[in-house]
Scaffold this active site. Structure first.
Site, PDB file in Angstrom:
ATOM      1  N   ASP A 218       1.482  13.097   2.348  1.00 10.93           N
ATOM      2  CA  ASP A 218       0.900  13.276   3.674  1.00 10.93           C
ATOM      3  C   ASP A 218       0.969  14.738   4.128  1.00 10.93           C
ATOM      4  OD1 ASP A 218       0.151  11.398   6.265  1.00 10.93           O
ATOM      5  OD2 ASP A 218       1.172  13.234   6.844  1.00 10.93           O
TER       6      ASP A 218
ATOM      7  N   ALA B 137      -2.212  11.245   7.598  1.00 10.03           N
ATOM      8  CA  ALA B 137      -3.103  11.171   6.439  1.00 10.03           C
ATOM      9  C   ALA B 137      -2.920   9.845   5.711  1.00 10.03           C
ATOM     10  CB  ALA B 137      -2.837  12.346   5.501  1.00 10.03           C
ATOM     11  N   ASP B 138      -1.679   9.432   5.508  1.00 10.25           N
ATOM     12  CA  ASP B 138      -1.441   8.145   4.851  1.00 10.25           C
ATOM     13  C   ASP B 138      -2.101   7.006   5.611  1.00 10.25           C
ATOM     14  OD1 ASP B 138       0.049   8.847   2.592  1.00 10.25           O
ATOM     15  OD2 ASP B 138       1.908   8.956   3.720  1.00 10.25           O
ATOM     16  N   ARG B 139      -1.929   6.974   6.923  1.00 12.36           N
ATOM     17  CA  ARG B 139      -2.461   5.859   7.717  1.00 12.36           C
ATOM     18  C   ARG B 139      -3.984   5.893   7.777  1.00 12.36           C
ATOM     19  NH1 ARG B 139       2.296   2.987   7.791  1.00 12.36           N
ATOM     20  NH2 ARG B 139       3.947   4.162   8.809  1.00 12.36           N
TER      21      ARG B 139
END
Length: 406
Positions: A138, A167-169
């Site tokens: 991320d 970014a991950d989500r």
């Protein structure tokens, strides 16, 4: 229960991006089987925990799933997984392509035997570029997509990461959309396909949709970034006793706001306030003006006034404020569930609702390997085969779990 009821997802992902995506799919009703290596998903050990391997971050990113723990380096474990895939609709992973190929789980190896399988790879970078083999996290993607630099522009000049795994989500949500689109195509064509969801490209597209600015045009026009979002004055407004979040945005908002303050003729005397375009062009001045005004009253006074004149506003919550928010309480957003090993837990309900296919009840995140025997029986493995997997340690159960007799 849920619009994806009847869809089975085999989940080989770890950490946050993939697990968050598959949790959303589970909340939509999909049967998600989380396949873990013997060492388990590393995120099991992040955050407060009552028992080892059941940390808060794992519990909040893996609800609704069943856990199958296999040592895929052993051929018999791989064969067991292939049996599970026979009834699967989606295989989703965040393994590097080389590692996936070594396991014989790449799209080319599976497509012939599983023509309806949607093979979804969550990658750091598109596989046809020079970054293809690099690891991605991320923090790296926030920086590479320009987000950290924009944070510096909007702040004190210091590059920063957003204090959530944004970014991950966000890429996880993009994967959910890609999977649902792939399933729709399969319903129409009868064919599965390979799907690639790269972090870098997905986040670059998201950030640039706001900030590409003059570079949108060829040759470029002057100016970059969305000026309102980049103003260092764009932040919750300090009041006499706290903070409030407000957006005085449209011409109507401004007229109502200035009238309430006895400043209705300000746009006549200061043309920077005269229109949406002029306010945007002078956004730092406009926001600095608002900062000074908001210091004159308490948070409660502002919230009452802004609601009365229909200017958008919300309190600035900390964690305690979010947990106590009356709207979230009224909508049943927070639920308490019973976990077989962790006891009573707070969980968030699926925020999306469907009138005809309501989301299933929240199922707690699984202990590592807790559902392995059940999943393999459903896949058609005989008791003798399951026993052999257990005896060789190719199949793992949770610590203290009794092995079946026979």
């Amino acid at each position: 229960m849920g619009p994806l009821n009847g869809i089975r997802v085999v989940d080989l992902t770890t950490v946050l991006m993939g697990p968050y995506a598959t949790q959303v799919l589970a909340q939509m009703g999909a049967d998600v089987i989380k396949v873990e290596a013997p060492e388990g998903d590393v995120i099991r050990h992040v955050g407060p925990e009552r028992n080892p391997g059941m940390g808060a971050l794992f519990l909040n990113s893996n609800r609704g799933k069943r856990s199958l723990c296999l040592d895929l380096k052993r051929p018999q474990a791989r064969e067991a997984l292939l049996a599970v895939l026979r009834e699967a609709d989606v295989l989703v992973h965040n393994l590097r392509p080389q590692a996936l190929a070594r396991l014989g789980l790449d799209h080319a190896s599976l497509a012939g035997a599983y023509p309806r399988l949607l093979h979804v790879g969550l990658t750091g970078f598109g596989q046809d570029g020079p970054y293809a083999g690099r690891p991605a996290y991320d923090d790296l993607i926030q920086g590479a997509s320009g987000l950290s630099a924009w944070m510096a522009t909007a702040g004190d000049g210091t590059p920063r990461y957003v204090p959530t795994a944004l970014a991950d989500r966000m890429v996880g949500l993009a994967a959910v959309g890609a999977i649902c689109a792939g399933l729709l195509h399969r319903e129409r064509s009868g064919r599965g396909q390979q799907v690639e969801v790269p972090m870098f490209e997905t986040m670059a597209a998201l950030v640039l949709s706001d900030h590409l600015g003059g570079q949108t045009f060829q040759p470029p026009l002057p100016g970059e970034g969305y000026r309102r979002l980049l103003s260092p004055y764009r932040r919750p407004y300090r009041t006499r006793d706290g903070h409030v979040c407000a957006l005085v945005y449209t011409d109507r908002h401004w007229q109502c706001f200035l009238d309430a303050l006895g400043l209705g003729d300000l746009p006549v005397h200061d043309r920077r306030f005269a229109s949406f375009a002029s306010r945007t062009a002078h956004i730092d001045h406009v926001y600095a003006f608002l900062q000074e005004r908001f210091r004159e009253r308490t948070t409660a006074q502002w919230l009452e006034l802004l609601e009365r004149i229909d200017v958008p506003a919300m309190p600035m919550h900390d964690l305690a404020g979010v947990l106590a928010d009356p709207h979230l309480a009224a909508t049943g957003f927070f639920q308490e569930i019973e976990h077989p090993s962790e006891g009573r837990l707070r969980a968030t309900a699926p925020p999306v609702r469907w009138s005809d296919t309501p989301a299933p009840d929240v199922r707690p995140a699984p202990r590592q390997g807790a559902d392995g025997i059940e999943v393999l029986r459903e896949a058609g493995l005989a008791e003798e085969a399951i026993g052999a997997l257990l005896a060789s340690d190719a199949l793992r159960l949770p610590p203290g779990r009794a092995r079946p007799e026979g």
